[in-house]
Design a protein around this motif. Structure first.
Motif, PDB file in Angstrom:
ATOM      1  N   THR A 196     -25.132  62.153 -37.121  1.00 18.76           N
ATOM      2  CA  THR A 196     -25.172  61.973 -38.567  1.00 18.76           C
ATOM      3  C   THR A 196     -25.994  60.749 -38.944  1.00 18.76           C
ATOM      4  O   THR A 196     -26.804  60.793 -39.873  1.00 18.76           O
ATOM      5  CB  THR A 196     -23.743  61.845 -39.123  1.00 18.76           C
ATOM      6  N   ILE A 197     -25.799  59.659 -38.233  1.00 21.09           N
ATOM      7  CA  ILE A 197     -26.566  58.439 -38.515  1.00 21.09           C
ATOM      8  C   ILE A 197     -28.047  58.676 -38.273  1.00 21.09           C
ATOM      9  O   ILE A 197     -28.893  58.259 -39.078  1.00 21.09           O
ATOM     10  CB  ILE A 197     -26.031  57.266 -37.674  1.00 21.09           C
ATOM     11  N   LEU A 198     -28.386  59.349 -37.191  1.00 21.15           N
ATOM     12  CA  LEU A 198     -29.794  59.654 -36.924  1.00 21.15           C
ATOM     13  C   LEU A 198     -30.381  60.562 -37.999  1.00 21.15           C
ATOM     14  O   LEU A 198     -31.538  60.382 -38.410  1.00 21.15           O
ATOM     15  CB  LEU A 198     -29.938  60.304 -35.550  1.00 21.15           C
ATOM     16  N   ALA A 199     -29.615  61.536 -38.465  1.00 22.01           N
ATOM     17  CA  ALA A 199     -30.103  62.430 -39.522  1.00 22.01           C
ATOM     18  C   ALA A 199     -30.381  61.658 -40.810  1.00 22.01           C
ATOM     19  O   ALA A 199     -31.397  61.888 -41.476  1.00 22.01           O
ATOM     20  CB  ALA A 199     -29.094  63.548 -39.784  1.00 22.01           C
ATOM     21  N   VAL A 200     -29.517  60.713 -41.148  1.00 22.90           N
ATOM     22  CA  VAL A 200     -29.719  59.916 -42.362  1.00 22.90           C
ATOM     23  C   VAL A 200     -30.935  59.013 -42.211  1.00 22.90           C
ATOM     24  O   VAL A 200     -31.734  58.868 -43.141  1.00 22.90           O
ATOM     25  CB  VAL A 200     -28.444  59.114 -42.698  1.00 22.90           C
ATOM     26  N   VAL A 201     -31.106  58.418 -41.039  1.00 24.68           N
ATOM     27  CA  VAL A 201     -32.277  57.562 -40.804  1.00 24.68           C
ATOM     28  C   VAL A 201     -33.559  58.393 -40.871  1.00 24.68           C
ATOM     29  O   VAL A 201     -34.563  57.962 -41.467  1.00 24.68           O
ATOM     30  CB  VAL A 201     -32.147  56.838 -39.445  1.00 24.68           C
ATOM     31  N   ILE A 202     -33.542  59.589 -40.319  1.00 26.31           N
ATOM     32  CA  ILE A 202     -34.714  60.466 -40.374  1.00 26.31           C
ATOM     33  C   ILE A 202     -35.012  60.879 -41.811  1.00 26.31           C
ATOM     34  O   ILE A 202     -36.175  60.918 -42.233  1.00 26.31           O
ATOM     35  CB  ILE A 202     -34.519  61.687 -39.453  1.00 26.31           C
ATOM     36  N   LEU A 203     -33.966  61.173 -42.595  1.00 30.32           N
ATOM     37  CA  LEU A 203     -34.173  61.498 -44.013  1.00 30.32           C
ATOM     38  C   LEU A 203     -34.824  60.335 -44.744  1.00 30.32           C
ATOM     39  O   LEU A 203     -35.744  60.526 -45.543  1.00 30.32           O
ATOM     40  CB  LEU A 203     -32.848  61.841 -44.678  1.00 30.32           C
ATOM     41  N   GLY A 204     -34.361  59.122 -44.488  1.00 27.73           N
ATOM     42  CA  GLY A 204     -34.963  57.954 -45.126  1.00 27.73           C
ATOM     43  C   GLY A 204     -36.405  57.742 -44.712  1.00 27.73           C
ATOM     44  O   GLY A 204     -37.258  57.403 -45.532  1.00 27.73           O
ATOM     45  N   ALA A 205     -36.700  57.957 -43.431  1.00 24.88           N
ATOM     46  CA  ALA A 205     -38.071  57.782 -42.948  1.00 24.88           C
ATOM     47  C   ALA A 205     -39.000  58.830 -43.553  1.00 24.88           C
ATOM     48  O   ALA A 205     -40.114  58.509 -43.991  1.00 24.88           O
ATOM     49  CB  ALA A 205     -38.105  57.877 -41.423  1.00 24.88           C
ATOM     50  N   ILE A 206     -38.560  60.072 -43.596  1.00 30.32           N
ATOM     51  CA  ILE A 206     -39.393  61.128 -44.196  1.00 30.32           C
ATOM     52  C   ILE A 206     -39.584  60.870 -45.686  1.00 30.32           C
ATOM     53  O   ILE A 206     -40.682  61.039 -46.219  1.00 30.32           O
ATOM     54  CB  ILE A 206     -38.769  62.518 -43.949  1.00 30.32           C
ATOM     55  N   GLY A 207     -38.521  60.450 -46.352  1.00 33.16           N
ATOM     56  CA  GLY A 207     -38.634  60.143 -47.776  1.00 33.16           C
ATOM     57  C   GLY A 207     -39.593  59.003 -48.060  1.00 33.16           C
ATOM     58  O   GLY A 207     -40.302  59.013 -49.062  1.00 33.16           O
ATOM     59  N   THR A 208     -39.626  58.021 -47.173  1.00 34.46           N
ATOM     60  CA  THR A 208     -40.546  56.897 -47.355  1.00 34.46           C
ATOM     61  C   THR A 208     -41.978  57.269 -47.002  1.00 34.46           C
ATOM     62  O   THR A 208     -42.913  56.936 -47.732  1.00 34.46           O
ATOM     63  CB  THR A 208     -40.099  55.708 -46.493  1.00 34.46           C
ATOM     64  N   LEU A 267     -43.832  65.498 -53.901  1.00 34.39           N
ATOM     65  CA  LEU A 267     -42.616  65.596 -54.692  1.00 34.39           C
ATOM     66  C   LEU A 267     -41.538  66.382 -53.959  1.00 34.39           C
ATOM     67  O   LEU A 267     -40.383  65.985 -53.927  1.00 34.39           O
ATOM     68  CB  LEU A 267     -42.913  66.254 -56.040  1.00 34.39           C
ATOM     69  N   LEU A 268     -41.923  67.471 -53.327  1.00 39.10           N
ATOM     70  CA  LEU A 268     -40.921  68.305 -52.670  1.00 39.10           C
ATOM     71  C   LEU A 268     -40.408  67.658 -51.381  1.00 39.10           C
ATOM     72  O   LEU A 268     -39.212  67.443 -51.225  1.00 39.10           O
ATOM     73  CB  LEU A 268     -41.506  69.692 -52.376  1.00 39.10           C
ATOM     74  N   ALA A 269     -41.304  67.328 -50.470  1.00 41.96           N
ATOM     75  CA  ALA A 269     -40.871  66.774 -49.178  1.00 41.96           C
ATOM     76  C   ALA A 269     -40.305  65.366 -49.339  1.00 41.96           C
ATOM     77  O   ALA A 269     -39.223  65.062 -48.834  1.00 41.96           O
ATOM     78  CB  ALA A 269     -42.031  66.763 -48.193  1.00 41.96           C
ATOM     79  N   GLY A 270     -41.006  64.511 -50.036  1.00 47.72           N
ATOM     80  CA  GLY A 270     -40.562  63.129 -50.186  1.00 47.72           C
ATOM     81  C   GLY A 270     -39.390  62.979 -51.128  1.00 47.72           C
ATOM     82  O   GLY A 270     -38.433  62.270 -50.843  1.00 47.72           O
ATOM     83  N   GLY A 271     -39.451  63.674 -52.257  1.00 52.42           N
ATOM     84  CA  GLY A 271     -38.403  63.535 -53.259  1.00 52.42           C
ATOM     85  C   GLY A 271     -37.069  64.095 -52.831  1.00 52.42           C
ATOM     86  O   GLY A 271     -36.027  63.468 -53.011  1.00 52.42           O
ATOM     87  N   VAL A 272     -37.085  65.280 -52.252  1.00 58.32           N
ATOM     88  CA  VAL A 272     -35.829  65.913 -51.840  1.00 58.32           C
ATOM     89  C   VAL A 272     -35.190  65.152 -50.678  1.00 58.32           C
ATOM     90  O   VAL A 272     -33.978  64.937 -50.665  1.00 58.32           O
ATOM     91  CB  VAL A 272     -36.060  67.394 -51.492  1.00 58.32           C
TER      92      VAL A 272
END
Length: 87
Positions: free
Chosen positions: A14-26, A32-37
């Protein structure tokens, strides 16, 4: 016994998934779709974490993921409001 054995790997995943979400978002901030979501999903997870802190401090019964995120948002607004009022 099986739940205890799976607890640590699931927390790490779960922690790795959240870190990956933050990295992709940044990194994909122009899209808009990939970064924003992904950034919105990251923010929702962070607010849920803050909600867990608020629930522990307020001695409230733990509820769903969304309710923890709402508690986290309330805690963030309360802390940010004090700093905005002081400024």
């Amino acid at each position: 016994m099986t739940e205890h054995r799976l607890d640590r790997p699931l927390r790490i995943a779960t922690i790795l998934a959240v870190v990956i979400l933050g990295a992709i978002g940044t990194l994909a901030s122009g899209s808009l779709l990939a970064g924003g979501v992904t950034w919105l999903a990251f923010l929702f997870c962070v607010l849920s974490g803050w909600g867990f802190v608020v629930i522990r401090a307020a001695h409230v019964e733990d509820s769903s993921f969304a309710m923890r995120a709402m508690w986290g948002l309330c805690g963030y607004v309360a802390v940010a409001g004090v700093f905005l009022a002081v400024d």
